[in-house]
Design an enzyme around this catalytic site. Structure first.
Site, PDB file in Angstrom:
ATOM      1  N   ASN A 262      26.071  86.626-100.796  1.00  0.00           N
ATOM      2  CA  ASN A 262      25.789  87.994-101.223  1.00  0.00           C
ATOM      3  C   ASN A 262      26.343  88.260-102.634  1.00  0.00           C
ATOM      4  OD1 ASN A 262      25.086  88.544 -98.372  1.00  0.00           O
ATOM      5  ND2 ASN A 262      27.307  88.368 -98.116  1.00  0.00           N
ATOM      6  N   GLU A 293      28.685  78.783-103.207  1.00  0.00           N
ATOM      7  CA  GLU A 293      28.320  80.207-103.211  1.00  0.00           C
ATOM      8  C   GLU A 293      28.333  80.768-104.635  1.00  0.00           C
ATOM      9  OE1 GLU A 293      27.065  81.045-100.444  1.00  0.00           O
ATOM     10  OE2 GLU A 293      27.899  79.298 -99.415  1.00  0.00           O
TER      11      GLU A 293
HETATM   12 ZN   LIG Z   1      23.717  78.134 -99.830  1.00  0.00          ZN
END
Ligand SMILES: [Zn+2]
Length: 818
Positions: A262, A293
């Site tokens: 996110n 990430e």
């Molecule tokens: Zn990923």
């Protein structure tokens, strides 16, 4: 009971994207009112060409629906979709609803920490869970900026996709954010413990449950250092600043995946905050996950796939960049070795299986089918292919193409074709041949050595014609010394004369292929491997022999000999527990041992205890060896002694205590009362899961029924406990007790689609699969169920993969009877 929502079809998404431009979302959540549900009010401003469409919404109850000032009938809401007759030009939709908190790791997940009774909430919108949090046009290419207003208990903190303000106790405001796709919208709320810092103008945050506050503080320096190093490297490589404001890394309870990217608020499973001692392998997994990430912030978040069929590219890219950057700039310079242990077999097994698919261009008719392709192929194979491409183009061209792509589609959406066009523009030449062979053709080539003929044989995957050029290194043991040579294999037969010398094919993962060692090499390894010092070569040797066993081309007894000669303590990251083992030590226990001759467990135990005595006190390898010694022990007295007396360098912490209790449970040397008392004495979240595993492992009918009630949903438990119950239930040493559950599994599996959905539905199908029942009749039952056209798609896919694994284990068992 879950409603059978309709999954968005690609054609529907294309029509909706052609009709609408979303200007903004304003989302108001009331998390303070109730423990089971929350209030959700969404105002969407969007432009339309005018005409019918629908908004996605999965509420418990709808209170108010207003489109352009006109109230809509809530009864028109049908299986997650509310029809809208849009006006030409600007539109405003207001949806006021009550939503349910979930306990399956999706939507707005609410969990209670057993350690202190505190409640924690986080949002997981991937891949189609956003409409169970707020009303939205749930598809990746309708991006818009968001503002959030969150009401929460006054002792909670709220973080999300943009910096938060807290104008009054219990009230939080966030945004407006950068344009976001629905699938990575999140809010993380609860009495979390926070650590804040800053780097290069970017506010950094870390958070975890209060009961992990001490562990978070202890890990913060490593996490923040790594985050800083990776930001510097990504900024250097991309030349584009991180654009999402704060960078918060939230470690949240009962998270299904390793992490979710996110923008501005990455969520991780909080088992990655270590409150007991862990091995280097696990720390390295965490490091590569952190970097993975971060890579997504550029690749996936700044530029997002237009449709789910390009999500492989997100993952392949993040996987490649995550490991590369971890190896290049953090303390984990050996990240590629860990990647070899963790990912290679995961990807190969998937690519050799019945569900194999091309890396790219799978079509993905809808979101549910796209989720099925989120496997080892999308991560491990895709990243190996990108690594090959980067090697072939050189960094300058590779990154020039990536930067052009990121700049051309900033805060928008793009496709694989756009990226390859950017690479061609950057001077890569025509990549059509490369993409056809490596990205659009399923299955791996198999590469074997025909020693007598002096050739390397390249066999294309059955049913998937390929003509791939491979360039890779081989390791050849000449007079006990390993020499590394590069070979090019671009035809069905390539001359390669190794004489009598043992040969490991592609041990450094230069190419993507199933590399199978010949019998002479396997026979020589027990004498050779103990002296190998290059950790990458050791990992490569294990990958070679694991592939050979997967293809039933080696006697399992020979691999027990190898493990006895050099127990693979180097692969230290034996976590998390999964039904289909990825790492080597779990693979030894779960795949090799059930196929190995009688007495193999005892030989392995002796070998690992012997190895334990030679390892440096306090080292990671010593801890890995001690854990394996617990897992292989058959003497309850020894196990009980280990709860208080451990080798020098190892503390008897809660993690080890539960490993011992689980083993005692399998052996029938403890009971439910003792396990319950142990949990009551230290009721942490981790202990709760291990308690479930141990209780389900006990050799009595009550324990098996206890585990089964979780599978059927008669007892509703959160995702981690569900999985642990399945893995505990099946013990190869308890066939009489588990026999009734073979039939029950196949009879009752289809019905589980009525009690759970999404990630955990397939996960439970795998965790409860009767791998321990190595029988032809079990395989027949599995195949018969696969023929049932009514089986839910994600259950079918997982069942097919489990059935393939069982079939391959049976093939070995039949070729090499014990
Ligand atoms: Zn990923």
């Amino acid at each position: 009971m879950s409603t059978p929502f309709r999954s968005l079809q690609r054609t529907e998404a294309e029509a909706r994207a052609a009709l609408l431009t979303v200007e903004s979302y304003d989302v108001s959540l009331d998390l303070a009112a109730d423990e089971a549900t929350f209030g959700s009010t969404t105002t969407i401003h969007f432009d339309s060409l005018g005409g019918p469409t629908f908004v996605d919404l999965k509420p418990v109850d709808v209170h108010r629906l207003v489109l352009n000032g006109r109230t809509l009938d809530p009864d028109t809401l049908d299986r997650g979709r509310l029809p809208l007759e849009t006006a030409s030009g600007p539109n405003e939709l207001v949806v006021e609803a009550t939503m349910r908190f979930r306990n399956d790791g999706e939507g707005l997940h609410r969990s209670v920490d057993p350690a202190d009774g505190r409640h924690y909430v986080y949002g997981m919108s991937f891949m189609d869970a956003a409409p169970s949090v707020y009303a939205c046009f749930d598809q990746p290419d309708l991006k818009a900026p968001y503002t959030f207003t969150v009401r929460a208990p006054e002792d909670w903190t709220v973080v999300g996709n943009a910096p938060a303000t807290n104008p009054e106790p219990g009230l939080w405001r966030l945004g407006p954010t950068q344009p976001l796709s629905t699938y990575f919208v999140t809010v993380v709320a609860g009495p979390y413990h926070l650590v804040r810092d800053e780097h290069d103008g970017i506010p950094l945050g870390l958070s975890a449950r209060q009961s992990l506050a001490g562990a978070l503080e202890a890990d913060a320096e490593e996490l923040l250092t790594m985050t800083r190093q990776c930001f510097d490297e990504f900024h250097r490589l991309f030349g584009i600043r991180y654009p999402f404001g704060d960078y918060h890394q939230a470690f949240v309870p009962e998270f299904n995946a390793g992490a979710m990217e996110n923008p501005g608020c990455v969520t991780f499973r909080d088992q990655l905050i270590f409150d007991t001692r862990v091995t280097r392998g696990l720390k390295m997994s965490r490091a590569t996950t952190v970097a993975h990430e971060m890579a997504h912030q550029w690749f996936g978040n700044i530029v997002t796939p237009r449709w789910w069929d390009d999500l492989w590219l997100n993952e392949s890219f993040a996987e490649y960049m995550g490991v590369r950057v971890t190896a290049d700039v953090t303390e984990y310079a050996d990240a590629w070795v860990d990647n070899s242990y963790l990912r290679r077999q995961w990807g190969l097994t998937a690519d050799l299986g019945p569900s194999t698919h091309p890396v790219a261009g799978n079509g993905a008719a809808d979101a549910v089918s796209a989720l099925q392709d989120f496997d080892g192929i999308s991560y491990a194979k895709g990243s190996t292919v990108l690594r090959q491409l980067a090697g072939r183009l050189g960094d300058e061209t590779f990154f020039a193409g990536v930067i052009d792509h990121l700049e051309s589609h900033r805060f928008g959406n793009a496709t694989m074709h756009d990226l390859f066009a950017s690479w061609e523009k950057a001077g890569a030449g025509d990549l059509a041949g490369f993409t056809d062979q490596w990205l659009r053709t399923a299955g791996p080539d198999t590469i074997t050595l025909d020693r007598a003929a002096g050739t390397l044989l390249r066999t294309p995957p059955a049913g998937h014609p390929a003509d791939r050029a491979h360039s890779f290194r081989v390791a050849v043991a000449r007079e006990g010394r390993w020499e590394v040579e590069r070979v090019a294999v671009d035809g069905p037969e390539t001359t390669y004369d190794a004489g009598d010398a043992p040969v490991l094919i592609d041990p450094f993962n230069d190419t993507w292929a199933a590399a199978v060692p010949d019998a002479a090499t396997v026979a020589a390894l027990p004498a050779l491997l103990p002296d190998v010092e290059d950790p990458a070569l050791v990992a490569g040797a294990w990958n070679n022999v694991r592939t050979a066993l997967h293809l039933a081309q080696v006697d399992p007894a020979a691999l027990v000999d190898l493990a006895v000669a050099r127990f693979p303590v180097e692969d230290t990251g034996d976590f998390p527990h999964v039904a289909v083992p990825r790492r080597t030590i779990p693979w030894l226990f779960q795949t090799l041992l059930p196929l190995a001759p009688a007495g193999s467990l005892e030989r392995l135990h002796e070998a690992v205890v012997g190895r334990l005595a030679t390892l440096e006190a306090g080292s990671e390898e010593q801890l890995a060896a001690f854990r394996a010694a617990i897992r292989s022990a058959s003497d309850p007295d020894l196990l009980r002694r280990w709860t208080t007396e451990t080798p020098e360098g190892i503390d008897a912490d809660l993690d080890l205590r539960w490993r011992v209790l689980v083993r005692l449970a399998v052996l029938g040397a403890t009971d439910a009362a003792e396990l319950d008392a142990e949990l009551a004495a230290a009721p942490t979240a981790a202990a709760t899961v291990e308690h479930t595993r141990a209780r389900a492992s006990l050799p009595d009918a009550e324990a098996k029924a206890w585990a089964w009630s979780r599978f059927t949903g008669d007892v509703d438990v959160p995702n981690y406990e569900l999985e642990a119950a399945g893995l505990g239930l099946w013990q190869p040493t308890q066939p009489e007790l588990t026999a009734p559950y073979v039939d029950r599994y196949f009879a009752e599996l289809p019905g589980t689609a009525a009690v759970r959905s999404g990630w955990v539905l397939a996960q439970a199908a795998e965790a409860f699969f009767p791998f321990a029942s190595l029988e032809r009749s079990t395989l027949d039952r599995a195949r018969a169920l696969l023929d049932d056209p009514a089986l839910e798609a994600s259950v079918r896919r997982r069942l097919a993969d489990c059935t393939d694994r069982l079939a391959r284990m049976l093939a070995v068992a039949e070729a090499h009877p014990r």
